[in-house]
Design a protein around this motif. Structure first.
Motif, PDB file in Angstrom:
ATOM      1  N   GLN A  79       0.597  -0.711  -0.472  1.00  0.00           N
ATOM      2  CA  GLN A  79       0.532  -0.018   0.129  1.00  0.00           C
ATOM      3  C   GLN A  79       0.905   1.176   0.004  1.00  0.00           C
ATOM      4  O   GLN A  79       0.567   2.000  -0.654  1.00  0.00           O
ATOM      5  CB  GLN A  79      -0.924  -0.334   1.632  1.00  0.00           C
ATOM      6  CG  GLN A  79      -1.506  -1.206   1.262  1.00  0.00           C
ATOM      7  CD  GLN A  79      -2.852  -0.981   2.317  1.00  0.00           C
ATOM      8  OE1 GLN A  79      -2.448  -0.336   3.174  1.00  0.00           O
ATOM      9  NE2 GLN A  79      -4.294  -1.843   2.589  1.00  0.00           N
ATOM     10  N   ARG A  80       1.586   1.306   0.857  1.00  0.00           N
ATOM     11  CA  ARG A  80       2.458   2.591   1.131  1.00  0.00           C
ATOM     12  C   ARG A  80       3.265   2.708  -1.069  1.00  0.00           C
ATOM     13  O   ARG A  80       3.791   3.926  -0.963  1.00  0.00           O
ATOM     14  CB  ARG A  80       3.687   2.273   1.922  1.00  0.00           C
ATOM     15  CG  ARG A  80       3.034   2.801   3.111  1.00  0.00           C
ATOM     16  CD  ARG A  80       3.997   2.867   4.797  1.00  0.00           C
ATOM     17  NE  ARG A  80       5.230   3.267   4.619  1.00  0.00           N
ATOM     18  CZ  ARG A  80       5.864   2.475   5.207  1.00  0.00           C
ATOM     19  NH1 ARG A  80       6.365   2.087   6.031  1.00  0.00           N
ATOM     20  NH2 ARG A  80       7.355   3.701   5.059  1.00  0.00           N
ATOM     21  N   PHE A 138       4.300   6.096  -5.183  1.00  0.00           N
ATOM     22  CA  PHE A 138       4.375   5.711  -6.886  1.00  0.00           C
ATOM     23  C   PHE A 138       3.425   7.276  -7.294  1.00  0.00           C
ATOM     24  O   PHE A 138       3.623   8.327  -8.310  1.00  0.00           O
ATOM     25  CB  PHE A 138       3.842   4.318  -7.460  1.00  0.00           C
ATOM     26  CG  PHE A 138       4.363   3.684  -7.512  1.00  0.00           C
ATOM     27  CD1 PHE A 138       5.863   3.737  -7.913  1.00  0.00           C
ATOM     28  CD2 PHE A 138       4.298   2.059  -7.547  1.00  0.00           C
ATOM     29  CE1 PHE A 138       6.455   2.727  -8.047  1.00  0.00           C
ATOM     30  CE2 PHE A 138       4.956   1.467  -7.289  1.00  0.00           C
ATOM     31  CZ  PHE A 138       6.144   1.255  -7.844  1.00  0.00           C
ATOM     32  N   GLU A 139       2.538   7.160  -6.238  1.00  0.00           N
ATOM     33  CA  GLU A 139       1.491   8.185  -6.445  1.00  0.00           C
ATOM     34  C   GLU A 139       1.960   9.945  -6.712  1.00  0.00           C
ATOM     35  O   GLU A 139       1.149  11.229  -6.746  1.00  0.00           O
ATOM     36  CB  GLU A 139      -0.091   8.148  -5.752  1.00  0.00           C
ATOM     37  CG  GLU A 139      -0.483   6.670  -6.221  1.00  0.00           C
ATOM     38  CD  GLU A 139      -1.920   6.406  -5.055  1.00  0.00           C
ATOM     39  OE1 GLU A 139      -2.051   7.198  -4.195  1.00  0.00           O
ATOM     40  OE2 GLU A 139      -2.426   5.645  -5.627  1.00  0.00           O
ATOM     41  N   MET A 140       2.444   9.778  -5.192  1.00  0.00           N
ATOM     42  CA  MET A 140       3.041  10.975  -5.192  1.00  0.00           C
ATOM     43  C   MET A 140       4.106  11.770  -5.680  1.00  0.00           C
ATOM     44  O   MET A 140       5.102  12.337  -5.845  1.00  0.00           O
ATOM     45  CB  MET A 140       3.772  10.780  -3.226  1.00  0.00           C
ATOM     46  CG  MET A 140       2.704  11.085  -2.395  1.00  0.00           C
ATOM     47  SD  MET A 140       2.749  11.196  -1.124  1.00  0.00           S
ATOM     48  CE  MET A 140       4.049   9.249  -0.564  1.00  0.00           C
ATOM     49  N   HIS A 141       4.842  10.414  -5.677  1.00  0.00           N
ATOM     50  CA  HIS A 141       6.374  10.755  -6.227  1.00  0.00           C
ATOM     51  C   HIS A 141       6.491   9.989  -8.392  1.00  0.00           C
ATOM     52  O   HIS A 141       7.790  10.273  -8.516  1.00  0.00           O
ATOM     53  CB  HIS A 141       7.892  10.096  -5.936  1.00  0.00           C
ATOM     54  CG  HIS A 141       8.038  11.252  -4.194  1.00  0.00           C
ATOM     55  ND1 HIS A 141       7.859  11.910  -4.286  1.00  0.00           N
ATOM     56  CD2 HIS A 141       7.420  10.132  -3.201  1.00  0.00           C
ATOM     57  CE1 HIS A 141       7.945  12.030  -2.441  1.00  0.00           C
ATOM     58  NE2 HIS A 141       7.228  11.515  -2.134  1.00  0.00           N
ATOM     59  N   GLY A 142       5.942   9.494  -8.611  1.00  0.00           N
ATOM     60  CA  GLY A 142       5.498   9.090 -10.242  1.00  0.00           C
ATOM     61  C   GLY A 142       6.149   7.479  -9.821  1.00  0.00           C
ATOM     62  O   GLY A 142       6.472   7.304  -9.505  1.00  0.00           O
ATOM     63  N   GLU A 195       8.703   7.108 -12.815  1.00  0.00           N
ATOM     64  CA  GLU A 195      10.156   7.004 -13.860  1.00  0.00           C
ATOM     65  C   GLU A 195      11.248   6.860 -12.671  1.00  0.00           C
ATOM     66  O   GLU A 195      11.119   6.956 -11.492  1.00  0.00           O
ATOM     67  CB  GLU A 195      10.380   9.079 -13.695  1.00  0.00           C
ATOM     68  CG  GLU A 195       9.469   8.902 -15.394  1.00  0.00           C
ATOM     69  CD  GLU A 195       9.666   8.143 -16.079  1.00  0.00           C
ATOM     70  OE1 GLU A 195      10.302   8.085 -16.031  1.00  0.00           O
ATOM     71  OE2 GLU A 195       8.098   8.578 -17.199  1.00  0.00           O
ATOM     72  N   HIS A 226      -5.282   2.485 -10.649  1.00  0.00           N
ATOM     73  CA  HIS A 226      -4.158   2.623 -11.788  1.00  0.00           C
ATOM     74  C   HIS A 226      -4.350   1.386 -13.247  1.00  0.00           C
ATOM     75  O   HIS A 226      -4.688   0.475 -13.027  1.00  0.00           O
ATOM     76  CB  HIS A 226      -3.153   2.619 -11.322  1.00  0.00           C
ATOM     77  CG  HIS A 226      -2.734   3.715 -10.166  1.00  0.00           C
ATOM     78  ND1 HIS A 226      -1.936   4.466 -10.831  1.00  0.00           N
ATOM     79  CD2 HIS A 226      -2.844   2.737  -8.656  1.00  0.00           C
ATOM     80  CE1 HIS A 226      -1.753   5.457  -9.130  1.00  0.00           C
ATOM     81  NE2 HIS A 226      -2.296   4.845  -8.154  1.00  0.00           N
ATOM     82  N   MET A 232       9.502  15.807 -10.619  1.00  0.00           N
ATOM     83  CA  MET A 232       9.410  14.705 -10.905  1.00  0.00           C
ATOM     84  C   MET A 232       6.973  14.468 -10.459  1.00  0.00           C
ATOM     85  O   MET A 232       6.778  14.812  -9.337  1.00  0.00           O
ATOM     86  CB  MET A 232       9.172  13.178 -10.423  1.00  0.00           C
ATOM     87  CG  MET A 232       8.954  12.153 -11.192  1.00  0.00           C
ATOM     88  SD  MET A 232       9.694  10.191  -9.800  1.00  0.00           S
ATOM     89  CE  MET A 232      11.459  10.492 -10.717  1.00  0.00           C
ATOM     90  N   PRO A 233       6.652  14.434 -11.250  1.00  0.00           N
ATOM     91  CA  PRO A 233       4.786  14.372 -11.069  1.00  0.00           C
ATOM     92  C   PRO A 233       4.324  13.222 -10.685  1.00  0.00           C
ATOM     93  O   PRO A 233       4.363  11.785 -11.490  1.00  0.00           O
ATOM     94  CB  PRO A 233       4.315  14.814 -12.602  1.00  0.00           C
ATOM     95  CG  PRO A 233       5.612  14.378 -13.458  1.00  0.00           C
ATOM     96  CD  PRO A 233       6.897  15.181 -12.465  1.00  0.00           C
ATOM     97  N   GLY A 234       3.926  12.967  -9.647  1.00  0.00           N
ATOM     98  CA  GLY A 234       3.089  11.855  -9.488  1.00  0.00           C
ATOM     99  C   GLY A 234       1.637  11.762  -9.936  1.00  0.00           C
ATOM    100  O   GLY A 234       1.225  13.308 -10.675  1.00  0.00           O
ATOM    101  N   THR A 235       0.682  10.629  -9.506  1.00  0.00           N
ATOM    102  CA  THR A 235      -0.619  11.120 -10.011  1.00  0.00           C
ATOM    103  C   THR A 235      -1.164  10.527  -8.860  1.00  0.00           C
ATOM    104  O   THR A 235      -0.638   9.506  -7.655  1.00  0.00           O
ATOM    105  CB  THR A 235      -0.944   9.562 -11.462  1.00  0.00           C
ATOM    106  OG1 THR A 235      -0.351   8.384 -10.643  1.00  0.00           O
ATOM    107  CG2 THR A 235      -0.539   9.806 -12.507  1.00  0.00           C
TER     108      THR A 235
END
Ligand SMILES: [Zn+2]
Lengths: 266, 107
Positions: free
Chosen positions: A198-199, A204-208, A210, A240, B1-4
């Motif tokens: 979950q974290r 990923f949601e906060m920092h992307g 890449e 997602h 870096m954009p997050g979603t």
């Protein structure tokens, strides 16, 4: 389909290989690790390196999983620098093995001067042979400090490209530092320490997505060799896209590891 | 870096995770109770104090609570130590609790 880019299969059963294959695992990479006790001689490491480069690839192949490895002496065994340097001297003879991707998992454990000295010796070896590097960052309260010290140590080796170095076990307080300096970041999915699926998806949601991957770091401790597919399920069930799920669990590890010229999925 | 952002609404996030985290909150409460009911040494253990400091972060209403809690639980010194006294880690840092306020832990 997924890649588990950090898992210690010497500590796992053949049943785990089977379950991972059934869950879609096609390739893994196994960094050299601490056995849970200090090995008593460099010969003990020589045998471990043979196990990593010869026996494990065969065991994995039975289930259609490509096995690769990274070699080093773990920072937990770096407090005796003379011993550690004897082990490092064994590594070059294994570099020609087709499944050896580079040096790892090196790094720090308690952020001591001896650990830093041995980290530097590994980095020099990687720079000399133009090898990729997989980095272990310290546990719990030592992680933030150790992550910064490690990145500073790498920057002292101008020949090491941060794009060919992955800093593993990032959490919410270290991920930004690692990505902002141009390194790749790895998230380890553990039940109590490091991050949960979950974290990881929150990160990923906060920092992307890449330059970042997820791994199980399954080993002899409490860990879950199916953690990567569980994170895939968490990501999908939040809505997602399948494309993003594939990116973090397959495309990204493939892109990073392929820089070695030795990584294969079939 | 954009997050979603999460593709779920706040309501959907709560629907999905509430019971799991309700249970974790009760676990935490009963852990503090268990420490309090126990007899003998360790009543002022720095790790319990560290969790109490984290609870303040939990309730401050500002974002990135997880990052700020991890910073509260981190060794914030910057120079290597002379010798590793042990291989293990405790999960909290006693020195941080001595600081009146940790500027790095602010949102
Ligand atoms: Zn590992």
């Amino acid at each position: 389909m997924y890649i588990d880019p950090h898992v210690h299969m010497v500590s796992r059963t053949t049943d785990d290989y089977q379950r991972m294959a059934l869950a879609g695992c096609v390739a893994i990479t196994e960094p050299a690790f601490w056995a849970g006790y200090d090995r008593s001689s460099p010969q003990g490491f020589f045998d471990y390196f043979r196990q990593l480069t010869d026996f494990e690839p065969k065991r994995a192949a039975q289930y259609g999983i490509r096995h690769h490895t990274w070699l080093c002496i773990n920072p937990k065994e770096a407090e005796d620098p003379v011993f550690a340097r004897e082990v490092i001297a064994l590594i070059p003879q294994f570099l020609k093995c087709e499944s050896v991707l580079g040096i790892g998992e090196i790094g720090l454990n308690k952020n001591s001067r001896n650990e830093l000295e041995i980290l530097d010796a590994h980095l020099a070896l990687a720079a000399e042979h133009n090898l990729m590097v997989l980095v272990h960052t310290p546990h719990l309260e030592d992680k933030l400090k150790g992550t910064i010290l490690i990145m500073d140590a790498i920057r002292n080796h101008a020949r090491l490209d941060p794009g060919r170095v992955l800093i593993d076990h990032v959490e919410e307080h270290t991920v930004r530092h690692v990505l902002d300096r141009g390194f790749w970041a790895g998230m380890t999915l553990y039940p109590d320490t490091k991050v949960t699926p979950q974290r990881a998806v929150d990160i990923f949601e906060m920092h992307g997505t890449e330059r970042i991957w997820i791994n199980s770091a399954g080993d002899w401790g409490q860990s879950d060799p199916l953690a990567v597919p569980k994170a895939q399920v968490e990501m999908k069930s939040r809505g997602h896209s399948l494309e993003s799920v594939k990116k973090v669990s397959f495309d990204n590890p493939l892109a990073f590891l392929s820089q070695s010229g030795k990584f294969r999925i079939a | 870096m954009p997050g979603t952002p999460p593709p779920l609404s706040p309501r959907a996030v709560v629907d999905r995770y509430f019971l799991e985290h309700r249970a974790k909150m009760l676990d935490l409460a009963s852990f503090f109770d268990r420490v309090q009911r126990a007899h003998g040494e360790g009543a002022d253990d720095f790790r319990v104090k560290a969790l109490e400091a984290c609870a303040v972060v939990l309730l401050d209403g500002k974002p990135e609570r997880a990052r700020r809690m991890l910073e509260l639980l981190s060794d914030l010194t910057t120079t290597p130590i002379n010798h590793a006294p042990t291989k293990g880690a405790t999960g909290a840092c006693a020195a941080n609790l001595l600081m009146n306020q940790n500027p790095k832990a602010q949102a």
